[in-house]
Design an enzyme around this catalytic site. Sequence first.
Site, PDB file in Angstrom:
ATOM      1  N   PRO A  45       0.806  -1.228   0.000  1.00 49.37           N
ATOM      2  CG  PRO A  45      -0.916  -1.600   1.526  1.00 49.37           C
ATOM      3  CD  PRO A  45       0.383  -2.164   1.045  1.00 49.37           C
ATOM      4  CD  GLU A  50       7.833  -6.745 -13.559  1.00 56.64           C
ATOM      5  OE1 GLU A  50       6.707  -6.495 -13.086  1.00 56.64           O
ATOM      6  OE2 GLU A  50       8.888  -6.703 -12.883  1.00 56.64           O
TER       7      GLU A  50
END
Length: 392
Positions: free
Chosen positions: A129, A243
Amino acid sequence: MIERTLFREEHNIFRESVRRFVEREIVPFHAQWEKDGVVPRELWLKAGAEGLLCCTVPEEYGGLGLDYLFDVVVFEELWRAGASGPGFLIHTDLVASYILSFGTEEQKRTWLPRMVSGEAIGSLGMTEPHAGSDLKAIRTRATRDGDDYVISGQKVFISNGQLCDILVLATKTDSQAGAKGITLFLVEGDREGFRRGKNLEKLGMHAQDTSELFFDNVRVPATNLLGQEGRGFAHMMTKLAQERLAQAIRSALVTETIIGWTVDYTSERKAFGKTIADFQNTQFKLAELETEATVARVFTDKCIDLFMQGKLDPVEAAMAKMFTANLHCKAADECLQLFGGWGYMWEYPIARAYADARIIKIAGGSIEIMKTIIARRLFAHKHPIRTPAAAE
């Protein structure tokens, strides 16, 4: 579209096999999976049986030992069909790659064969978060306690989070050491204290489970450490180019697919006594997009080639991701406009492609991070052509 010379006959034969699998086992059911928010585990087992998972894993660990282009074929055929639900990319391109690169022999033999078969589903636990692109800011802690580590913290936006059996988890083992305090662990999905939060409701990619994960004093043996303690950030940096290349491969393919849909639709749809394709605006829009898609394809395939040679650097990968991601979102927006009101209907693939597209500017590092990476090298190593000539 230009010929893709990277792919050989064996890749093309494999592509036909993958395409048939997608059409048979995924396309008819994907709309229901979007409502469910997850794909069934049975699909992973079927994909494993067909040889679609972790194609590059060596034979000694249960894989086929094929080259990276076989993985690329699987990803492309999923995206060509608009099948954003199966989280095969995270499983194959990242989790298996981490284990293969940094795992112990025991870790490889324990997990890779099960990942190849689809019995074990992999997930990557990085984002928190309070820490997205800034991985050095993670707060999940792992504290040594005898022969174990005790892990506490939280992750969010985790793909395959509801299904995962094995998680590559980024933690802090030394909160004072910055990047050198980050350590990776393998965490099994059935560990006591590990809890899956809700399956998050997203703008797009509705069939892919994306979760919050919670770790309440999860105890793992020291043998679950992946790589070296304190080297987690360095390990992650070695995988960023791969990625971001995967994100570019997705965007390049989806852009081409969207253009194809739009050419077909506008060639049939009529307005004011002629087809939408007869209007100059339609022709010019699609001509521009096709040109940009061709540039994206050439650059992306070049990056694939460099990656396979071990020569793709993070800046080139960032360029590929930034360019193709921006084009992907642009194509989804402008092509949906050419579909008119029907483009806004969920039953049309262009609507789902539009919703699925937006994450590409965020996932794998935001566009702003890509610009920062590119600019850093641009100003650190000025190109001779850009240096003003000395005064006469």
